[in-house]
Scaffold this active site. Structure first.
Site, PDB file in Angstrom:
ATOM      1  CB  SER A   1      -1.134  -0.133   1.323  1.00 34.05           C
ATOM      2  OG  SER A   1      -1.336   1.266   1.424  1.00 34.05           O
TER       3      SER A   1
ATOM      4  CG  HIS B   1      -3.635  -1.832  -1.649  1.00 34.21           C
ATOM      5  ND1 HIS B   1      -4.882  -2.818  -1.926  1.00 34.21           N
ATOM      6  CD2 HIS B   1      -4.144  -0.920  -0.515  1.00 34.21           C
ATOM      7  CE1 HIS B   1      -5.835  -2.285  -0.969  1.00 34.21           C
ATOM      8  NE2 HIS B   1      -5.560  -1.240  -0.358  1.00 34.21           N
TER       9      HIS B   1
ATOM     10  CG  ASP C   1      -5.341   2.386   0.720  1.00 32.60           C
ATOM     11  OD1 ASP C   1      -6.088   1.434   0.772  1.00 32.60           O
ATOM     12  OD2 ASP C   1      -4.143   1.758   1.157  1.00 32.60           O
TER      13      ASP C   1
ATOM     14  CG  MET D   1      -8.761   6.616   2.137  1.00 28.62           C
ATOM     15  SD  MET D   1      -8.195   6.794   3.881  1.00 28.62           S
ATOM     16  CE  MET D   1      -7.106   5.344   3.905  1.00 28.62           C
TER      17      MET D   1
ATOM     18  CG  HIS E   1      -9.242  -0.475  -0.534  1.00 27.45           C
ATOM     19  ND1 HIS E   1      -8.613  -0.616   0.708  1.00 27.45           N
ATOM     20  CD2 HIS E   1     -10.465  -0.361  -0.317  1.00 27.45           C
ATOM     21  CE1 HIS E   1      -9.460  -0.612   1.599  1.00 27.45           C
ATOM     22  NE2 HIS E   1     -10.857  -0.615   1.016  1.00 27.45           N
TER      23      HIS E   1
ATOM     24  CG  MET F   1     -11.572   2.669   1.880  1.00 26.51           C
ATOM     25  SD  MET F   1     -10.013   2.840   2.763  1.00 26.51           S
ATOM     26  CE  MET F   1      -8.991   2.703   1.532  1.00 26.51           C
TER      27      MET F   1
ATOM     28  CG  MET G   1     -11.710  -3.557   4.965  1.00 24.29           C
ATOM     29  SD  MET G   1      -9.886  -2.929   3.942  1.00 24.29           S
ATOM     30  CE  MET G   1      -9.439  -1.875   5.384  1.00 24.29           C
TER      31      MET G   1
ATOM     32  CG  ASP H   1      -6.088  -3.059   3.167  1.00 27.23           C
ATOM     33  OD1 ASP H   1      -4.991  -2.583   3.722  1.00 27.23           O
ATOM     34  OD2 ASP H   1      -6.894  -2.359   2.571  1.00 27.23           O
TER      35      ASP H   1
END
Ligand code: DX5
Ligand code: ZN
Length: 216
Positions: A8, A31, A33, A35, A64, A66, A135, A169
């Site tokens: 990540s 990965h 992330d 958000m 990913h 979010m 998760m 994760d």
């Protein structure tokens, strides 16, 4: 099952992302992330950064999301260079429609579940999914502790689908990677365990070897 290590970049040096990618060139996936400050309290990187990184990296992007409204952004993330698009079962919108939209744009679809979400929510979609993300921390921040109580959810998906990728994760390190692998996970996200190491590439190999040691 093939073991895949997906570092990540949340834990990497954002001032030098291209250089950071060069330190993990033995990774199987990258990965990323995303958000939105709404689905989770934190805000990270988004579409233009993924687009820029795609030009300097050949490793598939494991994105990913979010974010509260994933459906509305699938086309943009697909065009930006996401190879796997993972959205949360707890986000707004219709899960099946969001899966179909990811597939429509030719990308691999994945659904993520938070620690307190029943895994049964993903079961109707397993035939269309490339991966399920279980998760092992509350989403939003790196550097949290691995929640062992989540492991039965991994076992359940693995029993139903021996062939699907199951990703974990949150809090994955040299020790907890073996717990996740024993439960049936085969894709391992690691942020601080990789970028906190003196050699991120060596950390990737150690995670891979430790997972392999408990997998048949
Ligand atoms: C947390 C993110 C993770 C995070 C993991 O919401 O989804 O990908 O980067 O970080 P570590 O491995 O440090 O727990
Ligand atoms: Zn993540």
């Amino acid at each position: 099952m093939d073991i895949k290590i997906s570092p990540s970049i949340l834990s990497s040096d954002y001032a030098n992302l291209q250089r950071e990618l060069g330190r993990i060139d033995n990774a199987d996936l990258i990965h990323i992330d995303v958000m939105d400050g709404h689905f989770v309290p934190n805000i990270t990187i988004g579409i233009p950064v993924i687009q820029a990184l795609k030009k300097v990296c050949d490793i598939p992007f494991d994105v990913h999301l979010m974010i509260s409204q994933p459906y509305d952004y699938i086309e943009a993330f697909a065009n930006a260079g996401a190879d796997i698009i993972c959205f949360h079962a707890e986000s707004e919108g219709n899960i099946g429609a969001t899966v179909d939209r990811i597939l429509f744009f030719g990308k691999k679809a994945a659904i993520a579940v938070k620690p307190d979400t029943d895994i049964d929510v993903v079961l109707p979609y397993l035939d269309k999914l490339s991966m399920v993300l279980v998760m092992t921390v509350e989403p939003g921040f790196g550097g949290q502790s691995f929640m062992e109580r989540v492991l039965p959810k991994i076992q359940k998906v693995r029993e139903i689908r021996p062939d699907i990728d199951i990703e974990v994760d949150g809090g994955v390190d040299y020790s907890t990677v073996t717990l996740a692998a024993e439960a049936g996970a085969n894709v391992f996200v690691a942020g601080s365990a990789v970028f906190g190491a003196a050699s991120p590439a060596d950390a990737i190999e150690t995670l891979r070897n430790n997972a392999q040691s408990v997998m048949s």
